[in-house]
Design an enzyme around this catalytic site. Structure first.
Site, PDB file in Angstrom:
ATOM      1  N   MET A  79       0.789  -1.230   0.000  1.00  0.00           N
ATOM      2  CA  MET A  79       0.000   0.000   0.000  1.00  0.00           C
ATOM      3  C   MET A  79       0.825   1.287   0.000  1.00  0.00           C
ATOM      4  O   MET A  79       0.277   2.361   0.248  1.00  0.00           O
ATOM      5  CB  MET A  79      -0.972  -0.003   1.196  1.00  0.00           C
ATOM      6  N   ARG A  80       2.100   1.207  -0.281  1.00  0.00           N
ATOM      7  CA  ARG A  80       2.915   2.423  -0.349  1.00  0.00           C
ATOM      8  C   ARG A  80       3.339   2.678  -1.790  1.00  0.00           C
ATOM      9  O   ARG A  80       3.454   1.742  -2.578  1.00  0.00           O
ATOM     10  CB  ARG A  80       4.189   2.280   0.495  1.00  0.00           C
ATOM     11  N   HIS A 128      -3.676  -4.636  -9.595  1.00  0.00           N
ATOM     12  CA  HIS A 128      -4.622  -3.581  -9.197  1.00  0.00           C
ATOM     13  C   HIS A 128      -6.041  -4.079  -9.461  1.00  0.00           C
ATOM     14  O   HIS A 128      -6.314  -4.643 -10.531  1.00  0.00           O
ATOM     15  CB  HIS A 128      -4.333  -2.309 -10.011  1.00  0.00           C
ATOM     16  N   ASP A 171      -0.059   3.079 -10.569  1.00  0.00           N
ATOM     17  CA  ASP A 171      -1.021   2.302 -11.375  1.00  0.00           C
ATOM     18  C   ASP A 171      -0.986   2.673 -12.861  1.00  0.00           C
ATOM     19  O   ASP A 171      -2.028   2.758 -13.522  1.00  0.00           O
ATOM     20  CB  ASP A 171      -2.457   2.480 -10.826  1.00  0.00           C
TER      21      ASP A 171
HETATM   22  C1  GRF Z   1      -5.879  -6.776  -3.905  1.00  0.00           C
HETATM   23  O1  GRF Z   1      -7.194  -6.409  -4.230  1.00  0.00           O
HETATM   24  C2  GRF Z   1      -4.907  -6.146  -4.874  1.00  0.00           C
HETATM   25  O2  GRF Z   1      -5.404  -6.010  -6.150  1.00  0.00           O
HETATM   26  C3  GRF Z   1      -4.670  -4.805  -4.258  1.00  0.00           C
HETATM   27  O3  GRF Z   1      -4.666  -5.042  -2.868  1.00  0.00           O
HETATM   28  C4  GRF Z   1      -5.432  -6.209  -2.581  1.00  0.00           C
HETATM   29  C5  GRF Z   1      -4.540  -7.132  -1.821  1.00  0.00           C
HETATM   30  O4  GRF Z   1      -5.195  -8.281  -1.382  1.00  0.00           O
HETATM   31  N1  GRF Z   1      -3.461  -4.208  -4.765  1.00  0.00           N
HETATM   32  P1  GRF Z   1      -4.341  -9.440  -0.719  1.00  0.00           P
HETATM   33  O5  GRF Z   1      -3.537  -8.834   0.416  1.00  0.00           O
HETATM   34  O6  GRF Z   1      -3.477 -10.049  -1.767  1.00  0.00           O
HETATM   35  O7  GRF Z   1      -5.372 -10.405  -0.197  1.00  0.00           O
END
Ligand code: GRF
Length: 213
Positions: free
Chosen positions: A91-92, A110, A146
């Site tokens: 998330m970074r 994504h 993205d």
């Molecule tokens: C997924 O929806 C991915 O596309 C997004 O973050 C989510 C991660 O899910 N980047 P997980 O941690 O793999 O279950």
């Protein structure tokens, strides 16, 4: 043997699907050498432990800034001889300090059909916008969030009964299919990047690159 590194912040279900596909040989001649997480409580760390994969939590607060943090991460992956880094719910924002050391070798997944709905809460964005077809995208990572060259996408119909949770779950099922597929292509040297276009060499034209409804 291709050495895969993974970065994750959360549950790590995509990480789990990569583990499963490496173990089953669907992603051939590969091993996962390191998981890096920026969150101490990421369940992905637990998954790594269970699978016997080396993992590390790196607290971003301990660094001068994003670039410093990413340099440290690049050092760790380099030390393991990593060939490909997979962002799996990381998330970074990843900076050039990491990307420049792994050119065309950092991938992300994504939960939308890019270039539509980049950024956070993509599933909610898609639902609120009212699209009838949602989906997910695996792409190479560049400095813009993205935005990198698209490797593979899968479409998911939006049902009238959907809420964010239900739609996210169905998108996630597709994510678990296309991420390992993209990784397999990459480690087998089948992906060619020309400007923004990624082509898959050596597989039949039909069905390549896009999984339809
Ligand atoms: C997924 O929806 C991915 O596309 C997004 O973050 C989510 C991660 O899910 N980047 P997980 O941690 O793999 O279950």
């Amino acid at each position: 043997m291709a050495k895969i590194g993974v970065m994750a912040s959360g549950s790590g279900s995509n990480f789990q699907s990569i583990i499963a596909n490496v173990l089953s040989g669907q992603i051939p001649d590969s091993e996962i050498v390191l998981l890096v997480s920026d969150k101490a409580d990421a369940y992905a760390l637990e998954r790594a432990k269970k699978a016997g994969i080396k993992s590390i939590y790196l607290d971003p607060c301990g660094y001068g800034g994003r670039q410093d943090y990413d340099s440290k991460i690049a050092d760790l992956f380099e030390k393991e001889g990593t060939d490909l880094i997979c962002l799996a719910g990381y998330m970074r924002i990843v900076t050039d300090a990491l990307l420049s050391r792994f050119p065309n070798a950092v991938m992300n997944i994504h939960p939308a059909l890019l270039p539509s709905f980049p950024g956070l809460h993509a599933q909610k964005q898609q639902l609120e916008y009212g699209v009838k077809v949602a989906g997910c995208t695996v792409h190479y990572v560049n400095a813009k969030v993205d935005h990198g060259p698209i490797i593979v996408q899968a479409a998911v119909p939006v049902l009238e009964s959907d809420d964010e949770g239900r739609l996210s779950k169905r998108i996630l099922e597709k994510e678990h299919l296309i991420y390992p597929q993209a990784i397999m292509w990459h480690v087998m040297g089948m992906l060619k990047v020309t400007k923004r276009r990624v082509t898959v060499e050596g597989v039949a034209q039909a069905g390549r690159g896009l999984q339809v409804l």
